[in-house]
Write a protein that holds these residues in place. Structure first.
Motif, PDB file in Angstrom:
ATOM      1  N   ILE A  18       0.833  -1.201   0.000  1.00  0.00           N
ATOM      2  CA  ILE A  18       0.000   0.000   0.000  1.00  0.00           C
ATOM      3  C   ILE A  18       0.870   1.254   0.000  1.00  0.00           C
ATOM      4  O   ILE A  18       0.611   2.211  -0.736  1.00  0.00           O
ATOM      5  N   SER A  19       1.925   1.261   0.789  1.00  0.00           N
ATOM      6  CA  SER A  19       2.859   2.399   0.792  1.00  0.00           C
ATOM      7  C   SER A  19       3.505   2.568  -0.570  1.00  0.00           C
ATOM      8  O   SER A  19       3.677   3.699  -1.053  1.00  0.00           O
ATOM      9  N   ALA A  20       3.854   1.458  -1.206  1.00  0.00           N
ATOM     10  CA  ALA A  20       4.462   1.515  -2.535  1.00  0.00           C
ATOM     11  C   ALA A  20       3.490   2.116  -3.546  1.00  0.00           C
ATOM     12  O   ALA A  20       3.891   2.906  -4.409  1.00  0.00           O
ATOM     13  N   MET A  21       2.205   1.769  -3.444  1.00  0.00           N
ATOM     14  CA  MET A  21       1.212   2.342  -4.359  1.00  0.00           C
ATOM     15  C   MET A  21       1.170   3.862  -4.212  1.00  0.00           C
ATOM     16  O   MET A  21       1.148   4.590  -5.217  1.00  0.00           O
ATOM     17  N   SER A  22       1.148   4.341  -2.996  1.00  0.00           N
ATOM     18  CA  SER A  22       1.131   5.779  -2.756  1.00  0.00           C
ATOM     19  C   SER A  22       2.375   6.441  -3.353  1.00  0.00           C
ATOM     20  O   SER A  22       2.284   7.480  -4.006  1.00  0.00           O
ATOM     21  N   ASP A  23       3.524   5.819  -3.147  1.00  0.00           N
ATOM     22  CA  ASP A  23       4.776   6.361  -3.701  1.00  0.00           C
ATOM     23  C   ASP A  23       4.746   6.395  -5.220  1.00  0.00           C
ATOM     24  O   ASP A  23       5.157   7.378  -5.841  1.00  0.00           O
ATOM     25  N   VAL A  24       4.262   5.327  -5.826  1.00  0.00           N
ATOM     26  CA  VAL A  24       4.200   5.244  -7.289  1.00  0.00           C
ATOM     27  C   VAL A  24       3.323   6.359  -7.850  1.00  0.00           C
ATOM     28  O   VAL A  24       3.703   7.040  -8.814  1.00  0.00           O
ATOM     29  N   VAL A  25       2.146   6.556  -7.269  1.00  0.00           N
ATOM     30  CA  VAL A  25       1.246   7.595  -7.770  1.00  0.00           C
ATOM     31  C   VAL A  25       1.890   8.965  -7.608  1.00  0.00           C
ATOM     32  O   VAL A  25       1.871   9.783  -8.526  1.00  0.00           O
TER      33      VAL A  25
END
Length: 127
Positions: A18-25
């Protein structure tokens, strides 16, 4: 100012994912012209019956890893920028968060700059 909502099914993604998704966006939005530190994300996990999606709409097979990303941002980007944004998010989710590309739905909502207040009840971008 991009405002990002990331909605997903509970218990199908790790905290790291979930943290990675936020970073990617965030990183993809920077490439699309967003300002540094302009990061406002709402991440919501839903019970199975609270995030409803068609598992085969447009011939795309979706699983329980499905993620809905809604981005509200200032109007003005050209179609190639939008396509690059969508690609960067789908690719990043697959690579860094383990979310298959077919499970990433992105909705871009464009608004005039004067539709934002960053605090104090002031429309900072209004003329």
């Amino acid at each position: 100012m991009p405002l990002v909502r990331i909605d997903l099914l509970r218990d199908h993604h790790s905290g790291h994912s979930i943290s990675a998704m936020s970073d990617v966006v965030y990183e993809a939005l920077l490439e699309a012209g967003a300002l540094a530190n302009d990061r406002f994300h709402v991440i919501a996990e839903h019970a199975d019956n609270r995030l409803v999606f068609d598992r085969s709409y447009l011939g795309i097979q979706r699983s329980d890893c499905f993620v809905l990303v809604q981005i509200t941002m200032n109007a003005g980007r050209e179609l190639p920028q939008k396509k690059a944004l969508f690609e960067a998010i789908a690719h990043g989710f697959e690579l860094r968060a383990g979310v298959p590309r077919e499970d990433v739905l992105i909705n871009l909502v464009e608004v005039p700059k004067e539709n934002w207040s960053f605090g104090n009840g002031v429309a900072q971008y209004a003329p």
